[in-house]
Scaffold this active site. Sequence first.
Site, PDB file in Angstrom:
ATOM      1  N   GLN A 179       3.413  38.316  24.186  1.00  0.00           N
ATOM      2  CA  GLN A 179       4.682  37.954  23.538  1.00  0.00           C
ATOM      3  C   GLN A 179       5.165  39.008  22.548  1.00  0.00           C
ATOM      4  O   GLN A 179       6.338  39.023  22.203  1.00  0.00           O
ATOM      5  CB  GLN A 179       4.537  36.629  22.775  1.00  0.00           C
ATOM      6  CG  GLN A 179       4.536  35.400  23.649  1.00  0.00           C
ATOM      7  CD  GLN A 179       5.849  35.131  24.341  1.00  0.00           C
ATOM      8  OE1 GLN A 179       6.921  35.450  23.832  1.00  0.00           O
ATOM      9  NE2 GLN A 179       5.772  34.556  25.518  1.00  0.00           N
ATOM     10  N   SER A 238       2.487  42.190  29.591  1.00  0.00           N
ATOM     11  CA  SER A 238       3.090  41.777  30.859  1.00  0.00           C
ATOM     12  C   SER A 238       4.566  42.162  30.906  1.00  0.00           C
ATOM     13  O   SER A 238       5.333  41.815  30.005  1.00  0.00           O
ATOM     14  CB  SER A 238       2.947  40.263  31.019  1.00  0.00           C
ATOM     15  OG  SER A 238       3.527  39.834  32.228  1.00  0.00           O
ATOM     16  N   THR A 298      -3.958  48.117  46.694  1.00  0.00           N
ATOM     17  CA  THR A 298      -2.854  49.075  46.679  1.00  0.00           C
ATOM     18  C   THR A 298      -1.862  48.686  45.590  1.00  0.00           C
ATOM     19  O   THR A 298      -1.488  47.521  45.466  1.00  0.00           O
ATOM     20  CB  THR A 298      -2.175  49.120  48.059  1.00  0.00           C
ATOM     21  OG1 THR A 298      -3.167  49.481  49.009  1.00  0.00           O
ATOM     22  CG2 THR A 298      -1.042  50.134  48.082  1.00  0.00           C
ATOM     23  N   CYS A 326       5.065  20.118  31.044  1.00  0.00           N
ATOM     24  CA  CYS A 326       3.707  20.395  31.483  1.00  0.00           C
ATOM     25  C   CYS A 326       3.696  20.618  32.979  1.00  0.00           C
ATOM     26  O   CYS A 326       4.125  19.766  33.736  1.00  0.00           O
ATOM     27  CB  CYS A 326       2.788  19.249  31.111  1.00  0.00           C
ATOM     28  SG  CYS A 326       1.079  19.697  31.275  1.00  0.00           S
TER      29      CYS A 326
END
Length: 371
Positions: A165, A185, A223, A310
């Site tokens: 984050q 990420s 790969t 959720c």
Amino acid sequence: MNAYFDNAATTKVSEKVIKGIQPYLTEQYGNPSSVYSLGRESAKAISEARAKVAKAINAEPNEIYFTGSGSESNNWALHSHQKIITSEFEHHAVLHVLKEPVLLPVYSDGIVKPIDLEKTLNDNPDVTLVSIMHANNEIGTIQPITELGKLCRERGVFFHTDAVQSVGNVPIDVKAMNVDLLSLSAHKFHGLKGAGALYVRKGVKLPAFIHGGAQEFGRRAGTENVAGIVGLGIAIEEAVSEIEDKNAELFKKRERIYDAIMQIPKVQLNGDLHNRLANNLNFSFEGIEGEALLLQLDMSGIAASSGSACTSGSLDPSHVLLALGLPHEIAHGSLRISMSKYTTDAEVDLLLEKLPAIVEKLRAMSPLWNG
Ligand SMILES: *Cc1c(COP(=O)(O)O)cnc(C)c1O
């Protein structure tokens, strides 16, 4: 008109990324492991991206390993350790990996206290790794990583941080922050989904995670996702260069939203207001069901998220909000608002026009509400 306030879940891909990856989706499709020039072009693009990621966090290129996601980076960082200290409000990609973690509390401000880590390290001499996230994904609170890392370094314990984050939102320097392993990420800072990285400080032993070919210095076979990796390099360079200007704008928007929402009766902010990402606010509204709130907002063209949403289909409230000590019924009525550089004043206007009336309407219908 639509408004997107769920940038902690994922972000819009930037124009620079779309342009920069184009060749790798079309003509530059070579396998990076091949010896001919089409393959070598791909290998070169990956090594350029690796240098960009390294530069963005003050690491060396050979300390950066590309992965398929932030979740994979977290799993990899933890998988070879038996005894780990972490916190109660980590992402599930940390908590669900661990069998018997030693958990640190986070209190109502949503901050891990170095004194607690110090005591817990002293009580658990067999711990080999500590994993504490940099910024929490639900409430945006920023942890004292430098101090936590220092306590680990002094004892020869490895320190991992889930910075998924925070990368691109706050400056990161792995050296100054005493970090041994760091997860990031691309899709959280305007890159593509399915492209992450793990920083591994030189000298830190980390066994291979996926076995097969010799990709990623022989430690993560498969790969490479060339376009995703190229996009990650472009996105991190762009995001890091914009942090200061972006946050100045986000702070203004956040203050407007905060001031307006705090006017609604029986509302509270979850987590510390100041040690917090500029793009995040998380509120609980008494007498309201978070899911119902999200559906009403969606009907008004507004995308946001709730701690009670959720994926498993159960209605358990968020483990993050429970870790702050919130009672179940308050945790259920939560709303996360997360912005990005693309968030406009018009989107904020729409949110502030619709939200108070929706809260009032839901409360009027609610058996939980007796205000
Ligand atoms: C989104 C997120 C992850 C998971 O990243 P993916 O790339 O979606 O797997 C992990 N940790 C935090 C704090 C996140 O916000």
